[in-house]
Scaffold this motif. Structure first.
Motif, PDB file in Angstrom:
ATOM      1  N   TYR A   1      39.067  35.756  34.822  1.00 27.07           N
ATOM      2  CA  TYR A   1      40.612  35.306  34.707  1.00 27.07           C
ATOM      3  C   TYR A   1      41.596  34.862  35.568  1.00 27.07           C
ATOM      4  N   GLU A   2      41.987  33.483  35.292  1.00 28.15           N
ATOM      5  CA  GLU A   2      42.665  33.454  36.761  1.00 28.15           C
ATOM      6  C   GLU A   2      44.723  32.805  36.265  1.00 28.15           C
ATOM      7  N   LEU A   3      45.432  33.805  37.134  1.00 35.65           N
ATOM      8  CA  LEU A   3      46.599  32.939  36.637  1.00 35.65           C
ATOM      9  C   LEU A   3      46.467  31.806  37.911  1.00 35.65           C
TER      10      LEU A   3
ATOM     11  N   THR B   1      41.133  42.677  40.792  1.00 38.05           N
ATOM     12  CA  THR B   1      41.962  41.907  40.873  1.00 38.05           C
ATOM     13  C   THR B   1      42.343  41.400  42.140  1.00 38.05           C
ATOM     14  N   ARG B   2      43.181  40.446  41.341  1.00 36.91           N
ATOM     15  CA  ARG B   2      43.892  39.601  43.500  1.00 36.91           C
ATOM     16  C   ARG B   2      44.645  39.190  42.116  1.00 36.91           C
ATOM     17  N   ILE B   3      46.302  39.383  43.161  1.00 42.81           N
ATOM     18  CA  ILE B   3      47.403  38.165  43.539  1.00 42.81           C
ATOM     19  C   ILE B   3      47.626  37.756  44.814  1.00 42.81           C
TER      20      ILE B   3
ATOM     21  N   GLY C   1      46.173  33.606  41.152  1.00 42.10           N
ATOM     22  CA  GLY C   1      45.374  35.068  40.386  1.00 42.10           C
ATOM     23  C   GLY C   1      44.123  35.179  40.076  1.00 42.10           C
ATOM     24  N   LYS C   2      43.641  36.548  40.010  1.00 39.45           N
ATOM     25  CA  LYS C   2      42.429  36.810  39.309  1.00 39.45           C
ATOM     26  C   LYS C   2      42.146  38.187  39.021  1.00 39.45           C
ATOM     27  N   THR C   3      41.427  37.967  37.821  1.00 36.12           N
ATOM     28  CA  THR C   3      40.772  39.196  37.792  1.00 36.12           C
ATOM     29  C   THR C   3      39.321  38.908  37.077  1.00 36.12           C
TER      30      THR C   3
ATOM     31  N   GLY D   1      54.779  41.456  38.304  1.00 35.37           N
ATOM     32  CA  GLY D   1      54.294  41.410  37.010  1.00 35.37           C
ATOM     33  C   GLY D   1      53.574  40.522  36.748  1.00 35.37           C
ATOM     34  N   LEU D   2      52.926  39.897  37.658  1.00 37.31           N
ATOM     35  CA  LEU D   2      51.897  38.787  37.532  1.00 37.31           C
ATOM     36  C   LEU D   2      50.803  39.006  37.279  1.00 37.31           C
TER      37      LEU D   2
END
Ligand SMILES: CC(C)(COP(=O)(O)OP(=O)(O)OC[C@H]1O[C@@H](n2cnc3c(N)ncnc32)[C@H](O)[C@@H]1OP(=O)(O)O)[C@@H](O)C(=O)NCCC(=O)NCCS
Length: 111
Positions: free
Chosen positions: A18-20, A48-50, A28-30, A58-59
């Motif tokens: 999943y990506e932001l 998970t990485r932002i 960001g991604k998990t 809070g992202l």
């Protein structure tokens, strides 16, 4: 639009994550490994990485919520290996029915 309101979450099933997105940029991604056992399909979430520039807003929480909601909608369970996902689940017991405790065969698949 200001702040983080324009940032959206999406599933990238090809890359198992999943990506932001902020515009076209993935910020960001998990990540997960797909797995299947006798009880059905599940996702082993392991990292998970932002991006540093977006930290502390809070992202990661928004991303985790999207990933766990998506996993529920896909009728899958999940194995929390990533410390952030573990911490998120501790604060969000509503996802407890999805959680499978990590076993050696799960951990062996994590990069
Ligand atoms: C950890 C990380 C994803 C947090 O992203 P973020 O968008 O700043 O996080 P949020 O603002 O949504 O949430 C902050 C919360 O995460 C918690 N947190 C931060 N780092 C954490 C970690 N490594 N493990 C568990 N929880 C963590 C904080 O304690 C805070 O909790 P609070 O809301 O109860 O105060 C980000 O700092 C990052 O990419 N770090 C480097 C990679 C990493 O360590 N990933 C986690 C392990 S896989």
């Amino acid at each position: 639009m200001t702040g983080t309101a324009a940032i959206v979450a999406r599933h990238n099933p090809e890359w198992h994550r999943y990506e932001l997105l902020d515009g076209d940029a993935v910020i960001g991604k998990t990540l997960y490994v797909p797995f299947e056992d006798a009880a059905g399909p599940l996702r082993i979430f392991y990292h998970t990485r932002i991006d540093d520039a977006y930290a502390g807003q809070g992202l990661a929480s928004r991303l985790a919520g999207a990933a766990l909601d998506g996993t529920r909608q896909a009728r899958m369970r999940l194995v929390p290996v990533c410390p952030y996902i573990k911490a998120y689940l501790a604060k969000h017991p509503e996802y407890g029915d999805l959680v499978v405790a990590p076993r050696p065969e799960h951990l062996a698949l994590v990069p």
